[in-house]
Motif scaffolding. Structure first.
Motif: not given
Ligand code: ADP
Length: 423
Positions: A18-22, A42-44, A59-61, A119-121, A282-287
Motif C-alpha cells: 500500500q502507499e500513503l500519498r500526500f 519514497v520513490f525507491g 511536494a507530491k509524495i 509517455g505524455p506529461t 497517484g501521479v498528480v497532473e500539474r497545471s
Molecule cells: P512525468 O515525468 O511523467 O511528467 P512525474 O514523475 O514528474 O511525471 O510525476 C508527476 C507528479 O506526480 C510529481 O510531482 C510526482 O512527485 C507525483 N507522483 C508520482 N507518483 C506518485 C504517486 N504514486 N503518488 C503521489 N504522487 C506521485
C-alpha cells in the motif's frame, strides 16, 4: 488524531503493498514525515526509521511499503490518503528484468541495458526513472541517469539536457545529488522551440555517455536510464525515435499511452524491447502555473540550495567588454535569400554574438566550456549565471553566480529562461 501547536499530527498504518500519498500545496506549509515501525520507501529510497523528513510547497509524495508500516505525518497536507492499488509490483518487475540484463552484461563484460521512459506529461516518467535508479544503486550498481526533459528535468536547471552518474539513492526530500553533472545548454523549456538544436545536443550527450560507459566497467554493466519529455506527437515522436537511435536503447518503457506503444513497436527494430506500463493513480497532473513554479524553484535551488543545504551565491559586475554573449539560432531567412549551400535548418544552429542590452535582464546565461565559437553549441557547460542588472550607461552587467569572480570562461550563451532574484 492529536493536535500540537495547531499542527495536525496523524498516524497511518499501512498494510503490505500500500502507499500513503500526500501533497503540500501552500507556500507557508511544511509537512513532516516519520517512520515509526516497519519498512517503507519514497520513490525507491528507503526511509530511515525514527528520522523526520521535511517536505515543502509543491511536494507530491508517495510512501510505499512492501511489508507494512506505521507512519506519522505532522503538518497541513492538501490531500492525504492511503492507496491500496499501486503499480509498484509491475515497476519492480521491470527493475528485475533490467537487473537480469545487467548480470548477463557483467558476465561477458558487455554494456548493460540502456532503458528509456516515454509517455505524455504527468504519467510518472521521472518518478519511475528515480525508482529504477534507486533500486539499481541499492543493489550496488552505478547506472547513468540521462534526463532529456528540458522543461522539468532532474539534472541541473530547466532548459538543459544532461547526465548524472548515480552513486547513491536519491535523498527523500531533495532528489539525486548533483555532483559533477554533465550538462548541455538547450536554452528553451520545450524541445520544439528548436528541434534541430535539440537533436544535435541529444546526439552529443549520447556520444559522451557511451564514452563514459566504455571507461568504467561497473557503470558499463549497470547501463543507463533515460527520462524524456512528454511531447510524443508529430515532431515529438520523431524526436523520441531519434533519441532512441542516438543512445542505442535496448528497452523502451511506454507509460499510459497505447497509441505511442503501438507506433514504437511498429517503427523500432525488433531487438528493441518495447514494454507498456500503466501509470500510477497517484501521479498528480500539474497545471501550467505549477510547472512554471517548479522551474523557478529549481533555478532558485541551483543558486541558493535547499532548506537543508543552503548555498551562498556571489553577485558581481562584469564589463560588457569582458564577455562575449551569444545566442543560438538566427531569424529565419526565406530559402531564396540563403547563401549557396546553406540549408534552411542551419539558421537554427547559428551562433549569433549579441550586443549586451536591457533585454538580458533576469535571463539565465550558460557559461560555456568552449573557448572557440565554433564549438560552443556542442560543448557542455561549466554552469549558469543570472543577469540581475544591466547598466547600459556604464556598460556593466551585474551577475548572480555560484562561483566568485572571475567567470571560468568569457563565452556566455543566452537562455530563454528567466529568474527573478528576490532573495
Ligand atoms: P512525468 O515525468 O511523467 O511528467 P512525474 O514523475 O514528474 O511525471 O510525476 C508527476 C507528479 O506526480 C510529481 O510531482 C510526482 O512527485 C507525483 N507522483 C508520482 N507518483 C506518485 C504517486 N504514486 N503518488 C503521489 N504522487 C506521485
Amino acid at each position: 488524531m492529536k493536535m500540537t501547536d495547531k499542527k495536525v499530527l496523524q498516524e497511518y498504518t499501512l498494510d503490505q503493498d500500500q502507499e500513503l500519498r500526500f501533497e503540500v500545496e501552500s507556500k507557508t506549509d511544511k509537512v513532516y514525515l516519520t517512520l515509526k515501525s516497519g519498512i517503507a520507501e519514497v520513490f525507491g529510497t528507503e526511509i530511515v526509521k525514527g528520522k523526520t523528513y521535511e517536505f515543502t510547497a509543491g511536494a507530491k509524495i508517495a510512501v510505499y511499503t512492501w511489508h507494512g508500516c506505521v507512519l506519522e505525518v505532522k503538518g497541513k497536507t492538501d490531500v492525504i490518503y492511503t492507496a491500496k492499488e499501486t503499480p509498484m509490483v509491475i515497476y519492480s518487475n521491470c527493475h528485475g528484468a533490467l537487473e537480469f540484463m545487467r548480470i548477463e552484461a557483467e558476465k561477458d563484460n558487455k554494456r548493460g541495458p540502456i532503458a528509456m521512459l516515454v509517455g505524455p506529461t504527468d504519467v510518472g516518467k521521472s518518478t519511475i526513472s528515480r525508482i529504477l535508479l534507486n533500486y539499481a544503486v541499492r543493489m550496488g550498481r552505478r547506472p547513468i541517469f540521462v534526463d532529456l526533459d528540458v522543461g522539468q528535468g532532474q539534472v541541473s536547471i530547466p532548459g538543459t539536457v544532461g547526465a548524472l552518474m548515480i552513486e547513491r539513492p536519491a535523498a527523500i526530500d531533495e532528489g539525486f545529488s548533483q555532483e559533477a553533472p554533465l550538462v548541455y545548454n538547450f536554452g528553451h523549456k520545450t524541445p520544439h522551440a528548436n528541434s534541430t538544436l535539440f537533436h544535435i545536443l541529444v546526439e552529443q550527450l549520447a556520444t559522451t555517455v557511451k564514452e563514459r560507459l566504455e571507461v568504467n566497467k561497473r557503470t558499463r554493466a549497470s547501463g543507463v536510464i533515460i527520462n524524456t519529455c512528454g511531447w510524443t506527437k508529430a515532431e515529438g515522436y520523431k524526436q523520441l525515435l531519434g533519441s532512441a537511435k542516438a543512445f542505442e536503447v535496448d528497452v523502451i518503457m511506454v507509460l499510459d499511452q497505447e497509441r505511442l506503444y503501438n507506433e514504437l513497436v511498429r517503427d523500432l527494430p525488433n531487438f528493441v524491447k518495447v514494454v507498456f506500463l500503466p501509470k500510477s493513480g497517484g501521479v498528480v497532473e500539474r497545471s501550467k502555473s505549477i510547472r512554471s513554479e517548479a522551474r523557478d524553484q529549481r533555478i532558485r535551488e541551483y543558486f541558493y540550495g535547499t532548506v537543508r543545504n543552503s548555498l551562498y551565491p556571489h553577485s558581481f559586475d562584469v564589463k560588457f567588454s569582458e564577455v562575449k554573449i551569444c545566442k543560438i539560432g538566427a531569424p529565419a531567412l526565406p530559402d531564396s535569400c540563403l547563401p549557396l549551400g546553406m540549408k534552411a535548418d542551419d539558421h537554427m544552429t547559428k551562433l549569433v554574438v549579441l550586443t549586451p542590452n536591457a533585454g538580458l535582464l533576469h535571463h539565465i546565461l550558460a557559461v560555456s566550456f568552449s573557448e572557440k565559437e565554433e564549438e560552443v553549441i556542442t560543448s557542455h557547460v561549466a554552469g549558469f549565471v543570472c543577469v540581475t542588472n544591466v547598466d547600459a550607461e556604464r556598460q556593466i552587467l551585474t551577475i548572480l553566480s555560484p562561483q566568485p569572480k572571475p567567470l571560468p570562461n568569457n563565452i556566455l550563451v543566452l537562455s530563454e529562461l528567466q529568474f527573478m532574484d528576490t532573495h
